[in-house]
Design a protein around this motif. Structure first.
Motif, short mmCIF file in Angstrom:
data_model
loop_
_atom_site.label_atom_id
_atom_site.label_comp_id
_atom_site.label_asym_id
_atom_site.label_seq_id
_atom_site.Cartn_x
_atom_site.Cartn_y
_atom_site.Cartn_z
N MET A 128 135.99 81.64 94.73
CA MET A 128 137.21 82.02 95.45
C MET A 128 138.43 82.15 94.52
SD MET A 128 136.79 79.95 99.02
CE MET A 128 138.34 80.59 99.64
N PHE A 129 138.56 81.27 93.50
CA PHE A 129 139.77 81.38 92.70
C PHE A 129 139.66 80.91 91.25
CE2 PHE A 129 140.15 77.48 95.18
CZ PHE A 129 140.49 76.53 94.23
N VAL A 130 138.79 80.00 90.90
CA VAL A 130 138.77 79.47 89.53
C VAL A 130 138.43 80.56 88.52
CG1 VAL A 130 137.67 77.84 87.95
CG2 VAL A 130 138.27 77.10 90.27
N ARG A 131 137.38 81.32 88.78
CA ARG A 131 136.98 82.37 87.84
C ARG A 131 138.11 83.38 87.62
NH1 ARG A 131 135.24 87.34 88.73
NH2 ARG A 131 134.87 86.90 90.92
N ARG A 132 138.72 83.84 88.71
CA ARG A 132 139.82 84.80 88.58
C ARG A 132 141.03 84.20 87.86
NH1 ARG A 132 137.87 86.37 93.71
NH2 ARG A 132 139.30 84.94 94.75
N LEU A 134 140.99 81.83 85.54
CA LEU A 134 140.66 81.78 84.11
C LEU A 134 140.76 83.16 83.48
CD1 LEU A 134 137.69 79.26 83.98
CD2 LEU A 134 140.03 78.91 83.15
N GLU A 135 140.28 84.18 84.17
CA GLU A 135 140.40 85.54 83.65
C GLU A 135 141.86 85.92 83.46
OE1 GLU A 135 138.09 87.67 82.63
OE2 GLU A 135 136.29 86.63 83.29
N ARG A 136 142.71 85.59 84.43
CA ARG A 136 144.15 85.90 84.32
C ARG A 136 144.78 85.15 83.15
NH1 ARG A 136 144.21 85.94 90.10
NH2 ARG A 136 144.88 83.78 90.15
N ILE A 137 144.41 83.89 82.97
CA ILE A 137 144.97 83.11 81.85
C ILE A 137 144.59 83.75 80.52
CG2 ILE A 137 144.77 80.91 80.62
CD1 ILE A 137 144.56 79.59 83.46
N PHE A 138 143.34 84.15 80.37
CA PHE A 138 142.91 84.74 79.10
C PHE A 138 143.40 86.17 78.94
CE2 PHE A 138 140.57 80.87 78.78
CZ PHE A 138 140.48 80.65 77.42
N ASP A 139 143.63 86.89 80.04
CA ASP A 139 144.27 88.21 79.95
C ASP A 139 145.70 88.05 79.45
OD1 ASP A 139 141.97 89.41 80.95
OD2 ASP A 139 142.81 89.77 82.96
N PHE A 140 146.41 87.07 79.99
CA PHE A 140 147.79 86.80 79.55
C PHE A 140 147.80 86.46 78.07
CE2 PHE A 140 151.34 84.00 78.65
CZ PHE A 140 152.41 84.64 79.26
N ARG A 141 146.88 85.62 77.66
CA ARG A 141 146.77 85.21 76.25
C ARG A 141 146.54 86.42 75.35
NH1 ARG A 141 144.03 80.05 74.20
NH2 ARG A 141 143.30 80.58 72.14
N ARG A 142 145.63 87.30 75.76
CA ARG A 142 145.36 88.52 74.99
C ARG A 142 146.62 89.36 74.85
NH1 ARG A 142 142.48 91.94 78.63
NH2 ARG A 142 144.62 92.26 79.31
N ASP A 143 147.32 89.57 75.95
CA ASP A 143 148.53 90.39 75.92
C ASP A 143 149.62 89.75 75.07
OD1 ASP A 143 147.14 92.09 77.59
OD2 ASP A 143 148.22 91.48 79.41
#
Length: 183
Positions: A128-132, A134-143
């Motif tokens: 429901m939310f943990v995977r998404r 984590l993806e958002r956190i690492f997308d932010f980190r990449r950017d």
């Protein structure tokens, strides 16, 4: 119990030593974390990065504050380090940061192996939310890395493009049984 793995690779157009120095400074974690998490390093800075070093943090997830403590499990200057959660929201959190010098820059790999507590309820929370999250956190980190280390004039564009080998801008999430070796 299922162990999930999140893996990301990113090419950074800077020398290995410069990139590694940035990541070994725990004070930079706040800059690499989305502002809505209110991430704070509680351990007094500077922190000497070495095997056995302990780092305490505080953050909010969905408005709920919690403390997190990690231990640097492995530290190899200019190669890799691993932080492992000792206290925090996950049953297991083991984050490998690996750095490899390549022509014109550095390839940085993040690999997080994690388990979520609470059995079936935790599995549902992941879907429901943990995977998404984590993806958002690492997308932010990449950017943020692209902003902090922009391509220099004459360098190959640091942003991913369709001609980039997939291993230089890739991410994957997979699961394994906790009894199996993830790799």
């Amino acid at each position: 119990m299922t162990t999930w793995t999140l893996e990301r690779r990113q090419r950074i157009e800077r020398p290995l030593e410069e990139v590694f120095a940035f990541f070994q400074d725990a004070g930079n974690l706040e800059e690499l974390t989305p502002p809505e998490l209110n991430f704070q390093v509680l351990t007094p800075l500077p922190i000497e990065m070495k095997a056995g070093a302990l780092i305490d943090y505080r953050l909010k997830l969905y408005g709920v504050p919690f403390d997190w403590r990690t231990e640097i499990e492995l530290f190899e200057p200019n190669v890799r380090f691993i932080d492992r959660q000792l206290r925090g929201p996950y049953k297991l959190w083991r984050h490998l940061h690996e750095f490899k010098e390549v022509d014109g820059g550095t390839v940085m790999t993040d690999r997080v192996d994690y388990q979520i507590p609470l059995g079936p309820l935790g599995a549902l929370a992941r879907v429901m939310f943990v995977r998404r999250q984590l993806e958002r956190i690492f997308d932010f980190r990449r950017d943020r890395m692209l902003e902090i280390f922009p391509a220099r004039s004459g360098d190959r564009d640091a942003a991913p493009d369709n001609d980039s080998p997939p291993e230089l801008d890739s991410h994957a999430t997979r699961a394994s049984s906790s009894a199996a070796v993830v790799g």
